[in-house]
Design a protein around this motif. Structure first.
Motif, PDB file in Angstrom:
ATOM      1  N   GLU A 166      -1.278  -3.834   2.600  1.00 34.19           N
ATOM      2  CA  GLU A 166      -2.733  -3.805   2.584  1.00 34.19           C
ATOM      3  C   GLU A 166      -3.310  -4.823   3.552  1.00 34.19           C
ATOM      4  OE1 GLU A 166      -6.426  -4.486  -0.579  1.00 34.19           O
ATOM      5  OE2 GLU A 166      -4.355  -4.395  -1.293  1.00 34.19           O
ATOM      6  N   SER A 223      -2.813   7.260   6.688  1.00 40.31           N
ATOM      7  CA  SER A 223      -3.275   6.507   7.853  1.00 40.31           C
ATOM      8  C   SER A 223      -3.595   7.407   9.031  1.00 40.31           C
ATOM      9  CB  SER A 223      -2.225   5.471   8.255  1.00 40.31           C
ATOM     10  OG  SER A 223      -1.075   6.098   8.776  1.00 40.31           O
ATOM     11  N   GLU A 224      -3.034   8.627   9.046  1.00 42.40           N
ATOM     12  CA  GLU A 224      -3.273   9.536  10.164  1.00 42.40           C
ATOM     13  C   GLU A 224      -4.751   9.914  10.275  1.00 42.40           C
ATOM     14  OE1 GLU A 224      -0.645  12.733   9.407  1.00 42.40           O
ATOM     15  OE2 GLU A 224       1.121  11.701  10.180  1.00 42.40           O
ATOM     16  N   HIS A 242      -2.526   1.519  14.873  1.00 43.67           N
ATOM     17  CA  HIS A 242      -3.010   2.867  14.581  1.00 43.67           C
ATOM     18  C   HIS A 242      -1.938   3.860  15.030  1.00 43.67           C
ATOM     19  CE1 HIS A 242      -5.512   6.546  15.137  1.00 43.67           C
ATOM     20  NE2 HIS A 242      -6.094   6.086  14.044  1.00 43.67           N
ATOM     21  N   VAL A 273       2.104   6.651   5.844  1.00 42.98           N
ATOM     22  CA  VAL A 273       1.646   7.130   7.136  1.00 42.98           C
ATOM     23  C   VAL A 273       0.685   8.301   7.011  1.00 42.98           C
ATOM     24  CG1 VAL A 273       2.402   8.128   9.312  1.00 42.98           C
ATOM     25  CG2 VAL A 273       3.753   6.326   8.250  1.00 42.98           C
ATOM     26  N   ARG A 314      -5.433  -3.979  13.786  1.00 40.99           N
ATOM     27  CA  ARG A 314      -4.313  -3.347  13.099  1.00 40.99           C
ATOM     28  C   ARG A 314      -3.757  -2.211  13.966  1.00 40.99           C
ATOM     29  NH1 ARG A 314      -5.192  -2.721   6.628  1.00 40.99           N
ATOM     30  NH2 ARG A 314      -3.065  -1.950   6.934  1.00 40.99           N
ATOM     31  N   TYR A 326       5.537   1.481  12.875  1.00 39.81           N
ATOM     32  CA  TYR A 326       4.186   1.787  12.416  1.00 39.81           C
ATOM     33  C   TYR A 326       4.161   2.006  10.910  1.00 39.81           C
ATOM     34  CZ  TYR A 326      -0.106   4.303  11.548  1.00 39.81           C
ATOM     35  OH  TYR A 326      -1.316   4.685  11.013  1.00 39.81           O
ATOM     36  N   GLU A 327       5.130   2.745  10.404  1.00 37.36           N
ATOM     37  CA  GLU A 327       5.187   2.988   8.959  1.00 37.36           C
ATOM     38  C   GLU A 327       5.364   1.675   8.207  1.00 37.36           C
ATOM     39  OE1 GLU A 327       7.523   5.846   5.747  1.00 37.36           O
ATOM     40  OE2 GLU A 327       8.048   5.895   7.880  1.00 37.36           O
ATOM     41  N   ARG A 335      -7.296   7.902   9.541  1.00 40.88           N
ATOM     42  CA  ARG A 335      -8.153   6.743   9.726  1.00 40.88           C
ATOM     43  C   ARG A 335      -8.601   6.611  11.177  1.00 40.88           C
ATOM     44  NH1 ARG A 335      -3.977   2.663   6.751  1.00 40.88           N
ATOM     45  NH2 ARG A 335      -4.231   3.416   4.615  1.00 40.88           N
ATOM     46  N   ASN A 351       0.867  -1.179   0.000  1.00 45.43           N
ATOM     47  CA  ASN A 351       0.000   0.000   0.000  1.00 45.43           C
ATOM     48  C   ASN A 351       0.898   1.221   0.000  1.00 45.43           C
ATOM     49  OD1 ASN A 351      -1.678   2.107   0.578  1.00 45.43           O
ATOM     50  ND2 ASN A 351      -2.409   1.308   2.520  1.00 45.43           N
ATOM     51  N   THR A 380       4.252  -1.272   9.146  1.00 47.20           N
ATOM     52  CA  THR A 380       2.986  -2.002   9.128  1.00 47.20           C
ATOM     53  C   THR A 380       1.982  -1.373   8.160  1.00 47.20           C
ATOM     54  OG1 THR A 380       1.935  -0.759  10.949  1.00 47.20           O
ATOM     55  CG2 THR A 380       3.300  -2.659  11.554  1.00 47.20           C
ATOM     56  N   CYS A 381       2.105  -0.073   7.921  1.00 47.08           N
ATOM     57  CA  CYS A 381       1.200   0.610   7.003  1.00 47.08           C
ATOM     58  C   CYS A 381       1.508   0.295   5.538  1.00 47.08           C
ATOM     59  CB  CYS A 381       1.270   2.118   7.210  1.00 47.08           C
ATOM     60  SG  CYS A 381       0.453   2.690   8.707  1.00 47.08           S
TER      61      CYS A 381
END
Length: 202
Positions: free
Chosen positions: A78, A13-14, A34, A10, A32, A71-72, A16, A6, A74-75
Motif C-alpha cells: 500500500e 492496478s491496470e 505504473h 496487478v 509510484r 512491477y507486481e 489506475r 495490498n 511493487t503493487c
C-alpha cells in the motif's frame, strides 16, 4: 507509515491512472510505478553497463518478465518502498530509486538503492533524485521506522560516489575486499545520512 500488504495485485492496478508524483525536481519527477512503465524498465535495465554497478541479484539479462515481476512486487504494498524516476515533461520512466529496511538491531536503518538508464547518465538526474528522495524519506517516515539511510557503493563506481556526496550523504568508511562479482573482488564504500544531518543543513 504503515507497510501493510495490498492484495489487489496487478489486475486492479491496470485500471489506475499514472500516479501523481511524490517529488518534482528540475530534472525529474518521482512517482509510484505504473503498468505502462514495464517496457521502459526492461529496456533500460537490460544493459550490462547498468547491471555491473548493481548487486548480483539484479537480473542480467533483464527481460520483460523480470520487469513484470518487479512491477507486481511493487503493487503488493500500500505504501511502496520503490519508485520510478521519470522525465519531467513526458513522464516516461528513466530510473528507479527506493529503500530496503534492515532488520535486527538495525531496524531503524534503511538502505538506499537506485539505478539509471545509461542514456541518461551525466545529466545530474540521479543527483537530483537522490537528494530529494533521501529527504522525503526522512521527512515522511517516523523516526522509529527510518532514523538513518545508508548506501553501499562499489569502489569502482565513482559516479555513484559523487551522487551520494552531492546528495548530502557522509562517507563513513571502506569495507576492504568485501564485494565480489563475476570473479572480481573489490572494496565497498559506505555512505550514511541521519536525521540530524538535515537539521544541520548537510
Amino acid at each position: 507509515m504503515a507497510l501493510s500488504a495490498n492484495t489487489t495485485g496487478v489486475t486492479a492496478s491496470e485500471t489506475r491512472p499514472i500516479p501523481e508524483p511524490i517529488l518534482v525536481t528540475p530534472r525529474c519527477i518521482i512517482r509510484r510505478f505504473h503498468i505502462s512503465d514495464i517496457p521502459a524498465v526492461a529496456h533500460h535495465a537490460n544493459n550490462p553497463n547498468v547491471a555491473r554497478r548493481l548487486r548480483p541479484h539484479f537480473p542480467s539479462p533483464y527481460t520483460i518478465a523480470d520487469a513484470e515481476a518487479w512491477y507486481e512486487h511493487t503493487c503488493a504494498w500500500e505504501k511502496p518502498l520503490s519508485y520510478a524516476i521519470c522525465d519531467p515533461v513526458s513522464n516516461t520512466f528513466m530510473a528507479s530509486i527506493g529503500i530496503r529496511p534492515l532488520g535486527g538491531d538495525e531496524t531503524r536503518t534503511a538502505e538506499l538503492g537506485y539505478w539509471l538508464g545509461e542514456e541518461f547518465w551525466g545529466r545530474g538526474i540521479m543527483t537530483d533524485a537522490a537528494t530529494g528522495f533521501a529527504r522525503w524519506v526522512l521527512e515522511n517516515f517516523e523516526p522509529d521506522e527510518v532514523e538513518r539511510l545508508e548506501a553501499s557503493v562499489y569502489a569502482t563506481n565513482q559516479a555513484s560516489q559523487k551522487v551520494l556526496t552531492k546528495a548530502g550523504f557522509v562517507y563513513e568508511g571502506t569495507r576492504r575486499r568485501a564485494g565480489s562479482k563475476h570473479g572480481e573482488v573489490f572494496d565497498i564504500l559506505t555512505y550514511g545520512m541521519i536525521r540530524q544531518d538535515l537539521k544541520e543543513g548537510k
